[in-house]
Design an enzyme around this catalytic site. Structure first.
Site, PDB file in Angstrom:
ATOM      1  N   GLU A 416      58.740 -94.883 -38.680  1.00  0.00           N
ATOM      2  CA  GLU A 416      57.434 -94.859 -38.019  1.00  0.00           C
ATOM      3  C   GLU A 416      56.405 -95.770 -38.698  1.00  0.00           C
ATOM      4  O   GLU A 416      55.341 -95.343 -39.133  1.00  0.00           O
ATOM      5  CB  GLU A 416      56.938 -93.418 -37.923  1.00  0.00           C
ATOM      6  N   GLU A 486      66.268 -88.737 -34.361  1.00  0.00           N
ATOM      7  CA  GLU A 486      65.648 -87.411 -34.352  1.00  0.00           C
ATOM      8  C   GLU A 486      65.756 -86.865 -32.935  1.00  0.00           C
ATOM      9  O   GLU A 486      65.485 -87.576 -31.964  1.00  0.00           O
ATOM     10  CB  GLU A 486      64.173 -87.471 -34.756  1.00  0.00           C
TER      11      GLU A 486
END
Length: 645
Positions: A416, A486
């Site tokens: 991220e 994820e």
């Protein structure tokens, strides 16, 4: 908050450290563990104290400017009565003004007095190693400054041989909670400053191996492994079980059993140089993308994985060996075969366990700049050339430390961070250093710097489109294997949709599994609550109980979600209720046969077992299935409710 320029505002990775190298637990060279009780004092600001405490001859007991207590190292000072933890998911806990951080910057001064053993070798040199310090440390030995470093979850070493004295020595370490490095460490977790991994003195004899790289490839067609060990000094490599005895830099090709997460075969060897004998644990395996699929030893694999933060409810990220082993064993017992080290390299001993017990590892760099999303990615370090040396330093320290672990099959650039030139530089460096593993990064949808297409939390419909190759995006991306790095968020009553995801993974070969978020609830032991989460320490801003989103509770009690996941991903499937007299057995392992398992049947009437016995099932290979014949149903009352198990 008032801001001034401080040394830890520097975007560089640090000064004075030795180049990174491979980690190994032991050798026949001397080592002195410096863990234990250290003297400690906490200052509320980074510039509140001068560095007099590091001067030669300083006496903490006579300094009236600040009370010195004790603290356990490895450990976090905020979990030992000094200050408080702080939890954020995305936002930085300070204003985004890179590279500056607040002057309200808790700073811990650490002192360790130790006696150098009288028989410590005089020849050679000695290295001082820190395996993990959050977030910035400055180091002195016997009054002489060694340097400073950032990169909290990465090792740093200093050459201290000329500074050591016979008998009493004093190590001084100043740790700042916030630094420029904090901008690169905005992971979804508690901010926990301190010296939280081991501190060790390592003797380096003359002629010892400064670094070594074990290359151990497997040819699945020939059934052979090719071994080469590169080292920065000349030496010999022996693997008695394989009859290998050769010089460093030479290659040997011999018949071997390959390493996989299902069959973690390791061979014991030794790298012997003029000054040191280093034990080797060698696993032969080859990782590649072929035919659009991730393959190990020529076979596609399916990740049945979890994202794992290092965490203990009392000690935070300071984990002992028993806790790490408990994690791996609990995963194995619940059919988990892979770990993404979200979002930083774990303690290296954890990777030793993955080698030994068998887990595929996506080893992730200590890098996340999530909080820049809140300011439109303005000033994002991964797209600012001034930060590139720090990014490359983090990549190198991960790769060099962990390069000899067969369990590590994928390097991940971080998490991220958006996109930027710095990430591309990291990818190019890693590929040049180690082309035997794949590269992962979820944040760049172009996949320009990766070997696989990775997403978070794509829903079932989108995943099916990806599986069919009908997803939008660059043509080159549609030729890559797909992994959900994820998915299935395990918070509260989660995770959900597991069966549907698994059905998709098994239906479309391009879909090579995923990693549930996440392994453990990060609840901290607290006198007023069973476990504390964000805000329970009065910190602002915080993200509440979002840190409690794991498959196991903080004490590692399995949640119902873990039991559900275990059932969904079980690698042996049994279909049929027995009424037709047969059941269908399918081996969903990627590599292992069923020869290590025994099967039994039982017959129940009104919930009571009335008969049982062995069930003949062949040693099915991976992907194979067979029908097993059940015996005739035993006698029972006509009105009884019956069933096979």
């Amino acid at each position: 908050m008032v801001r001034i320029a401080l040394p830890h505002d520097d975007v560089s990775p640090g000064t004075g450290c030795l180049p990174p190298r491979a980690w190994y637990a032991t050798s026949d060279a001397r080592a002195l563990c410096l863990n234990g009780n250290w003297r400690f004092r906490l200052s509320p600001t980074a510039d509140a104290e001068d560095d007099a405490f590091a001067a030669d001859g300083y006496d903490a007991d006579t300094d009236g400017r600040g009370a010195w207590g004790e603290i356990a190292v490895p450990g976090h000072w905020v979990l030992q009565g000094h200050g408080t933890p702080h939890y954020t998911n995305q936002l930085y806990p300070f204003p985004v003004d890179p590279p500056r951080v607040p002057t309200d910057n808790p700073t811990g001064d650490h002192l360790r007095v130790f006696d150098l053993p009288g028989d410590w070798p005089a020849a050679g040199t000695t290295v001082l190693r820190f395996d993990g310090v959050e977030s910035c440390a400055r180091v002195w030995l016997n009054g002489t400054g060694l340097g400073d470093f950032k990169g909290s979850r990465l090792p740093h070493e200093f050459d201290v041989g000329p500074l050591l004295r016979p008998g009493r020595n004093v190590l001084a370490v100043r740790v700042h909670q916030w630094s420029a490095g904090s901008y690169l460490e905005d992971q979804d977790q508690w901010w926990l400053p301190g010296v939280f991994r081991d501190v060790t003195l390592l003797h380096r004899p003359e002629g010892s191996a400064g670094d070594h790289f074990v290359h151990a490839a497997y040819d699945h067609r020939a059934g052979t492994g090719t071994l080469r060990v590169d080292a920065d000094v000349r030496g010999r490599v022996t693997v008695p079980e394989l009859g290998v005895d050769m010089a460093t830099g030479e290659s040997a090709t011999v018949p071997v059993e390959p390493w996989t997460a299902e069959t973690p075969r390791l061979y014991d060897g030794v790298l012997a140089t003029a000054g040191e004998r280093v034990p080797l644990r060698i696993g032969f395996r080859t990782v590649a993308v072929e035919d659009g699929l991730i393959k190990v030893n020529g076979r596609p694999l399916l990740f049945r994985g979890v994202n794992r933060h290092e965490f203990h409810p009392e000690t935070g990220r300071a984990l002992d060996a028993d806790t790490m082993r408990a994690d791996v064993l609990l995963m194995k017992r619940h059919n988990i075969n892979a770990v993404r080290t979200s979002h930083y390299p774990p303690h290296p001993a954890f990777l030793d366990l993955c080698d030994e017990l068998g887990l595929w590892v996506v080893d992730e760099c200590d890098l996340e700049t999530h909080g820049f999303q809140a300011v439109g990615r303005r000033g994002n370090p991964v797209d600012d050339d001034r930060w590139t040396p720090a990014l490359l330093d983090r990549a190198a320290r991960m790769v060099e430390r962990d390069k000899n672990h067969p369990s590590v099959v994928v390097w991940s650039l971080g998490n991220e961070c958006g996109t930027g030139r710095g990430l591309t530089a990291m990818a190019e460096w890693i590929r040049a250093r180690d082309d035997s593993r794949l590269l992962h990064y979820e944040g760049d949808r172009s996949c320009a710097d990766t070997d696989l297409y990775s997403r978070m939390y794509a829903d079932h419909a989108e995943v099916e489109l990806i599986g069919r190759g009908e997803d939008e995006g660059p043509e080159a991306r549609r030729r890559l294997p797909f992994v959900l790095c994820e998915y299935a968020h395990a918070m509260g009553n989660g995770p959900g949709g597991l069966t549907e995801y698994q059905r998709l993974f098994e239906s479309y070969e391009r879909l090579q599994g995923g990693f549930v978020w996440e392994w453990i609830d990060h609840g901290i032991a607290h006198p007023a609550y069973e476990y504390a989460y964000g805000g329970d320490f009065g910190e602002e801003p915080h993200d509440g109980n979002f840190v409690c989103d794991g498959l196991v509770l903080p004490d590692r009690t399995p949640s119902p979600g873990l039991l559900e996941y275990k059932k969904v991903i079980e690698p042996v499937r049994i279909d049929g209720d027995g009424h037709a007299g047969v059941v269908r057995i399918t081996n969903l392992h990627d590599f292992a046969t069923l020869g290590h398992l025994s099967f039994t049947w039982s017959y129940e009437a009104d919930g009571v077992r009335v008969a049982d016995g062995p069930l003949a099932v062949p040693a099915l290979g991976p992907g194979e299935h067979a029908e097993a014949q059940l015996p005739p149903a035993p006698p029972h009352a006509p009105e009884a409710e019956t069933g096979w198990t």
